[in-house]
Design an enzyme around this catalytic site. Structure first.
Site, PDB file in Angstrom:
ATOM      1  CG  MET A   1      44.356  40.964  45.948  1.00  0.00           C
ATOM      2  SD  MET A   1      45.070  41.308  47.550  1.00  0.00           S
ATOM      3  CE  MET A   1      46.497  40.749  46.457  1.00  0.00           C
TER       4      MET A   1
ATOM      5  CG  HIS B   1      31.660  40.955  49.705  1.00  0.00           C
ATOM      6  ND1 HIS B   1      31.132  40.643  51.242  1.00  0.00           N
ATOM      7  CD2 HIS B   1      33.069  40.492  49.858  1.00  0.00           C
ATOM      8  CE1 HIS B   1      32.622  40.105  51.536  1.00  0.00           C
ATOM      9  NE2 HIS B   1      33.530  40.226  50.908  1.00  0.00           N
TER      10      HIS B   1
ATOM     11  CB  CYS C   1      31.866  -1.565  61.260  1.00  0.00           C
ATOM     12  SG  CYS C   1      32.840  -2.663  62.755  1.00  0.00           S
TER      13      CYS C   1
ATOM     14  NE  ARG D   1      40.650  43.787  35.435  1.00  0.00           N
ATOM     15  CZ  ARG D   1      40.174  43.022  35.065  1.00  0.00           C
ATOM     16  NH1 ARG D   1      40.520  42.240  33.584  1.00  0.00           N
ATOM     17  NH2 ARG D   1      38.978  42.094  35.771  1.00  0.00           N
TER      18      ARG D   1
ATOM     19  CE1 TYR E   1      31.591  -4.252  55.720  1.00  0.00           C
ATOM     20  CE2 TYR E   1      32.910  -5.147  54.248  1.00  0.00           C
ATOM     21  CZ  TYR E   1      32.424  -4.733  55.266  1.00  0.00           C
ATOM     22  OH  TYR E   1      32.024  -5.771  56.871  1.00  0.00           O
TER      23      TYR E   1
ATOM     24  NE  ARG F   1      35.031  34.702  39.874  1.00  0.00           N
ATOM     25  CZ  ARG F   1      35.487  36.361  40.410  1.00  0.00           C
ATOM     26  NH1 ARG F   1      36.314  36.691  40.335  1.00  0.00           N
ATOM     27  NH2 ARG F   1      34.684  37.110  40.636  1.00  0.00           N
TER      28      ARG F   1
ATOM     29  CB  SER G   1      33.870  -6.074  60.562  1.00  0.00           C
ATOM     30  OG  SER G   1      34.004  -4.435  60.374  1.00  0.00           O
TER      31      SER G   1
ATOM     32  N   GLY H   1      37.151  40.558  45.650  1.00  0.00           N
ATOM     33  CA  GLY H   1      37.012  41.891  47.015  1.00  0.00           C
ATOM     34  C   GLY H   1      38.418  41.948  47.301  1.00  0.00           C
TER      35      GLY H   1
ATOM     36  CE  LYS I   1      40.652  39.574  38.626  1.00  0.00           C
ATOM     37  NZ  LYS I   1      41.258  41.751  39.225  1.00  0.00           N
TER      38      LYS I   1
HETATM   39  P1  ADP Z   1      37.787  42.664  41.171  1.00  0.00           P
HETATM   40  O1  ADP Z   1      38.383  41.062  40.566  1.00  0.00           O
HETATM   41  O2  ADP Z   1      37.581  42.889  42.153  1.00  0.00           O
HETATM   42  O3  ADP Z   1      36.754  42.115  40.273  1.00  0.00           O
HETATM   43  P2  ADP Z   1      38.612  43.615  38.650  1.00  0.00           P
HETATM   44  O4  ADP Z   1      40.699  43.665  38.116  1.00  0.00           O
HETATM   45  O5  ADP Z   1      37.531  42.823  37.947  1.00  0.00           O
HETATM   46  O6  ADP Z   1      38.656  43.365  39.950  1.00  0.00           O
HETATM   47  O7  ADP Z   1      37.521  45.256  38.543  1.00  0.00           O
HETATM   48  C1  ADP Z   1      36.750  45.650  38.881  1.00  0.00           C
HETATM   49  C2  ADP Z   1      36.064  46.084  38.017  1.00  0.00           C
HETATM   50  O8  ADP Z   1      36.445  47.116  36.800  1.00  0.00           O
HETATM   51  C3  ADP Z   1      34.977  44.977  37.619  1.00  0.00           C
HETATM   52  O9  ADP Z   1      34.194  45.456  37.201  1.00  0.00           O
HETATM   53  C4  ADP Z   1      36.110  45.241  36.079  1.00  0.00           C
HETATM   54  O10 ADP Z   1      35.202  44.207  34.679  1.00  0.00           O
HETATM   55  C5  ADP Z   1      36.168  46.460  35.686  1.00  0.00           C
HETATM   56  N1  ADP Z   1      37.811  46.865  35.137  1.00  0.00           N
HETATM   57  C6  ADP Z   1      39.006  46.257  34.951  1.00  0.00           C
HETATM   58  N2  ADP Z   1      39.286  45.887  34.447  1.00  0.00           N
HETATM   59  C7  ADP Z   1      38.454  47.274  33.556  1.00  0.00           C
HETATM   60  C8  ADP Z   1      38.523  47.975  31.737  1.00  0.00           C
HETATM   61  N3  ADP Z   1      40.076  47.766  31.084  1.00  0.00           N
HETATM   62  N4  ADP Z   1      37.741  48.600  31.601  1.00  0.00           N
HETATM   63  C9  ADP Z   1      36.531  48.560  31.834  1.00  0.00           C
HETATM   64  N5  ADP Z   1      36.686  47.895  33.124  1.00  0.00           N
HETATM   65  C10 ADP Z   1      37.156  47.340  33.502  1.00  0.00           C
HETATM   66 MG    MG Z   2      36.666  41.246  38.514  1.00  0.00          MG
END
Ligand code: ADP
Ligand code: MG
Ligand code: MG
Length: 899
Positions: free
Chosen positions: A114, A470, A855, A103, A875, A347, A787, A112, A33
């Site tokens: 972390m 999810h 084979c 984050r 082959y 990503r 073979s 989902g 990220k």
């Molecule tokens: P995940 O890995 O679970 O997607 P994220 O770190 O991407 O977690 O964040 C969860 C949500 O919060 C995402 O929808 C993301 O776009 C939003 N978000 C994270 N940081 C910011 C920020 N600085 N401003 C606005 N929204 C944010």
């Molecule tokens: Mg995210």
């Protein structure tokens, strides 16, 4: 100099220099990220100012037993200043407060797994300041209550329900249906209630100091690396525990500032089909997690132009830039604050096998990637998935006509699945693992805690959530068929039943779900294997693979219909036709038995003459199907007792006839029993079989060779190009070939003379006994091809009998690490592989043009295919169904190791 733990948004070059330039290592240091946030900033996309704490810091923190490494915290405070400067706001300053999100982000995305905390920096004072600044009290207190809830749940470890229950009661009390119905004053009231919830649960107040909030949140991210959910996910996906997670502190941008703001997630192409159109959801007046959580009904990204035309246009342009830059389909998160677009994440998007293949082919045609890259990107497992079962058309129509369509939801992950339903992950896993049931897990929605149940299931069905929920994301990643958001279904978790319209299904009932169409049926619908010829993109990709490979892929096929399938799947020859299967056919077996029991040469000849026409017609069909391509036919291999009635059964018959005094047919049976007993061997697989049998009783193979060449000659006369290759099994010494091969070649020549046609042919041998491999230089004097029969070769090299080993000790050996893998599935490179290598080298010294193949079952295993490439095979030959996978694996081997 002090170690650098923290990188500011414009310091990507420094991170690259630190790890030595490789992008993969940058991702390792900054997390996926984080690395992509830096990259987006570098190529000029709108990213809110941020800084990233490295995965090294996380590892140091965890290793030290929860202490920030020396200097890290000071560097964070320093970086925060850099962010404040760029954002033009100050953290904790009531007059102009900066808010940030905290984050997580590991090298590999763990959806989902972390947790993220938004709106850090809000407290009673900054909230008041923000109200003054924005004039939008509703927005400020909405953000504040979100902070308290997320902070409580993620950082303080409080249960979600503690807040959810208060919110539900509060909404009821105020007569509000949705969160957005709550007024500014009501939200302000809610904040007070939430703070009380924290105090009640924790015994202390929600921390008002923004710096303290940031510190606690960062620590929580570090700790979550070792949370149960994260560990479970890593086990399931083979992500090493040692990677650690980064922490990203990102300036908040607000999608909940009003109806000119919003937030969304999107894939740059459809992740289910691969179609080149934007795919995703957004919500107006909402903050990040609202979209994914599925609390409010999202809108399709295609309609965003109507609500926010400027931002929508810019968004489309950015997705194009990202695809060009990453040369891959992207999964992005964005937020629009008062009409201004911000990118928050990108990503490589998770996708189905079908989408992977279509996207790869499309991107080549669009000039974004090379054919090699396209071939490399697709995995053998994905090709395999394309040939997975789908519903039988007719049965599907019947199910529809019979009113068994139960519900329709979003087609989240393709493939058909049939199974018994269970309503929670633990039961689903238990039924699948302990009861060996085919399970379909049915839930309102899924959470990271449910992953173990999802992995154990054949299919997943949810009544809530969209294509980016999810359940959908996880199912796509693991290739589990999945239907989400089937909103007509009402699930009663207490009663363990689900109702849609007037149909109710109970726990344990069978259903059939189609993740490609989103349809759900009651009962079972039978499955069939899809036709490769209809999968144009896969065909294109595999043709590119063939251009890249050096190894050819042939197929093992005993019957013309198998050969035709193999050819349609792209096989370039038949590497193994087992002739003995033809002897087992019902009307032939009695003749075969008569032949075996014959007491004179004449009697045996007579029986074989009866078999000849049917063998000839078997081969005829094979040559016709493989017109222009080589066909390797193996002479009879198994020990003769396999063609005889079961000894024990026969013995019982004889006894009971004797006891009952039945005389009719008794003496024949007694004679048969005596013959079978005389044929008994204590270790038949190492006894009279293969070439030994041919030498002991040459009439059989003489008939077979005649049948092969008569059929080939007849086909040649019809204008078919035949390339017969006669394979002698189980050779151990050149002397055996010296004895048998000239006799057989004489028959071949004689038949061609009789028929008045000539065509080229080969005589060769299997290499499946270590002695043959070791003396391959000698054997190649007569054998024109080798073979590898790697099943027998593995058995004899290890001294294991396969069936006994797999039943008894092999599992333990693998568990104990004595064997790295089951050597019958993947070639043992050090032992068996060494023999193969030696055989190829020695053989080609004698006969440089020696044709070499494999084979055994290993011929369809990607790792073994790679080894065959390295050894210098011409082959690999595998079952027709494995041919597409093997073609891709052969190309991968050439891409990795050169042609
Ligand atoms: P995940 O890995 O679970 O997607 P994220 O770190 O991407 O977690 O964040 C969860 C949500 O919060 C995402 O929808 C993301 O776009 C939003 N978000 C994270 N940081 C910011 C920020 N600085 N401003 C606005 N929204 C944010
Ligand atoms: Mg995210
Ligand atoms: Mg064999």
């Amino acid at each position: 100099m002090e170690k650098k733990w923290v990188y500011l948004y414009n310091e990507l070059a420094q991170a690259e220099a630190y790890v030595g330039g490789k992008w993969d290592d940058v991702r390792g240091l900054l997390g996926g990220k984080g690395a992509n946030l830096f990259e987006m900033y570098r190529i000029g996309l709108p990213v809110p100012p941020f800084f990233t704490v490295t995965t090294e810091a996380c590892n140091a923190y965890l290793a030290s037993g929860s202490k920030f490494p020396e200097g890290m915290w000071d560097q964070m405070i320093e970086a925060l200043k850099g962010v404040e400067e760029k954002a033009g706001k100050k953290f904790g300053d009531p007059d102009n407060p900066l808010l940030v999100s905290c984050r997580s982000g590991a090298k590999f995305s763990m959806p989902g797994m972390m947790d993220t905390v938004l709106n850090i920096g809000l407290n009673d004072k900054t909230a008041a300041g923000m109200v003054k600044l924005t004039g939008n009290e509703r927005f400020v207190y909405d953000s504040y209550r979100r902070l308290i809830q997320m902070f409580g749940a993620v950082v303080l470890g409080m249960p979600d329900e503690a807040f959810e229950d208060v919110l539900e009661d509060f909404k009821k009390e105020k007569g509000a249906k949705a969160d957005t119905d709550l007024t500014a004053d009501q939200l302000k009231e809610l904040v007070v209630k939430y703070k009380a919830v924290v105090r009640k649960h924790m015994g202390y107040d929600f921390p008002q100091d923004p710096v303290e909030q940031m510190r606690l949140a960062s620590e929580a991210v570090f700790k979550s690396w070792n949370g149960k959910r994260a560990i479970d996910y890593r086990r399931a996906t083979n992500i090493p525990d040692t990677l650690g997670t980064a922490v990203n502190i990102v300036t908040m941008v607000f999608g909940n500032m009003g109806w000119d703001s919003g937030t969304g997630v999107a894939f740059t192409r459809n992740p289910s089909t691969g179609e080149n159109i934007l795919y995703g959801d957004y919500l107006l007046n909402a903050q990040g997690e609202d979209v994914v959580a599925g609390i409010r009904n999202t809108k399709a990204i295609a309609t965003m132009g109507e609500d926010l035309p400027e931002a929508a246009k810019q968004f489309v342009e950015i997705t194009k830039i990202l695809e060009k830059h990453y040369r891959n389909m992207q999964d992005v998160e964005f937020t629009i604050e008062k009409g201004k677009l911000w990118m928050l994440q990108t990503r490589d998007g998770k996708r189905t096998a079908r989408a992977e293949i279509k996207i790869a082919v499309d991107m080549v045609n669009e000039g974004l990637i090379s054919k090699e890259m396209a071939v490399k990107r697709v995995t053998p497992a994905q090709v395999d998935a394309m040939l997975h079962p789908q519903y039988d058309e007719k049965a599907l129509k019947e199910a529809r006509a019979g009113g068994r369509l139960y519900a329709k939801g979003v087609n989240a992950s393709p493939g058909a699945a049939v199974g018994q339903i269970y309503f929670d992950a633990d039961t689903a896993e238990k039924m699948a693992k302990e009861q060996k049931q085919q399970v379909i897990m049915v839930r309102p929605f899924t959470k990271p805690d449910d992953v173990h149940g999802m992995l154990a299931s054949k299919g997943i069905l949810t009544s809530e959530g969209g294509a980016t929920s999810h359940a959908a994301v996880v199912a796509r990643q693991f290739g589990v068929p999945c239907v989400v958001g089937a909103s007509s279904i009402r699930i009663d978790l207490d009663k363990r039943e689900a109702t849609a319209g007037d149909m109710t299904i109970k726990e344990g009932d069978w259903i059939s779900i189609d993740g490609g169409t989103g349809e759900v049926f009651t009962g079972k619908i039978p499955l069939t294997v899809p036709d490769l010829e209809e999968q144009k993109d896969l065909l294109t990709l595999l043709n590119w693979a063939d251009e890249i490979s050096r190894l050819q892929v042939w197929a093992n096929a005993d019957y013309p219909k198998d050969a035709r399938r193999a050819r349609s799947y792209g096989a370039k020859g038949i590497g193994l036709c087992r002739t003995e299967h033809m002897f087992f056919e019902q009307e032939r077996l009695p003749i075969v038995q008569r032949m075996i029991l014959a007491e004179s040469h004449e009697e045996r000849k007579a029986a074989l003459d009866e078999l000849l026409p049917s063998q000839r017609s078997d081969f005829d069909g094979l040559f016709e199907a493989m017109d222009g391509l080589p066909v390797i036919i193996r002479l009879i291999d198994p020990p003769l007792h396999e063609f005889m009635p079961d000894e024990e059964k026969l013995f019982e018959d004889v006894i009971s006839m004797r006891v009952k005094g039945e005389v009719e047919g008794l003496s024949e049976k007694e004679k048969l029993l005596a013959s079978i007993r005389s044929m008994h061997e204590s270790n038949p697989m190492m006894g009279l079989r293969g070439v030994r049998l041919s030498i002991y009783m040459p009439e059989i193979v003489e008939m077979q060779v005649r049948a092969i060449f008569e059929a080939a000659a007849d086909c040649a006369k019809r204008g078919i190009t035949v390339k017969p290759e006669v394979m002698i099994p189980l050779t151990c010494t050149i002397k055996e070939l010296e004895w048998i091969q000239p006799r057989l070649e004489a028959i071949a020549k004689k038949v061609m003379e009789e028929k008045g046609v000539t065509f080229s042919y080969k005589f060769g041998t299997m290499i499946e006994i270590p002695r043959a491999a070791v003396t391959a230089g000698e054997i190649a004097k007569l054998a024109e091809f080798f073979s590898f029969g790697t099943n027998d070769l593995t058995q004899m090299t290890y001294g294991y009998s396969r069936d006994d080993a797999e039943r008894n000790f092999l599992v333990k050996y693998v568990e104990e690490g004595i064997l790295a893998k089951n050597p019958f599935q993947t070639i043992d490179r050090e032992g068996v592989g060494r023999l193969m290598h030696m055989a190829v080298e020695e053989g080609r010294k004698t006969r440089p043009e020696l044709e070499v193949g494999i084979c055994g079952e290993h011929g369809g295993d990607p790792e073994s295919i790679e080894f065959c490439h390295l050894v210098g095979n011409n082959y690999v030959s595998c079952s027709p169904f494995r041919v597409p996978v093997a073609r891709l694996a052969a190309a991968h081997a050439a891409l990795t190791h050169g042609k």
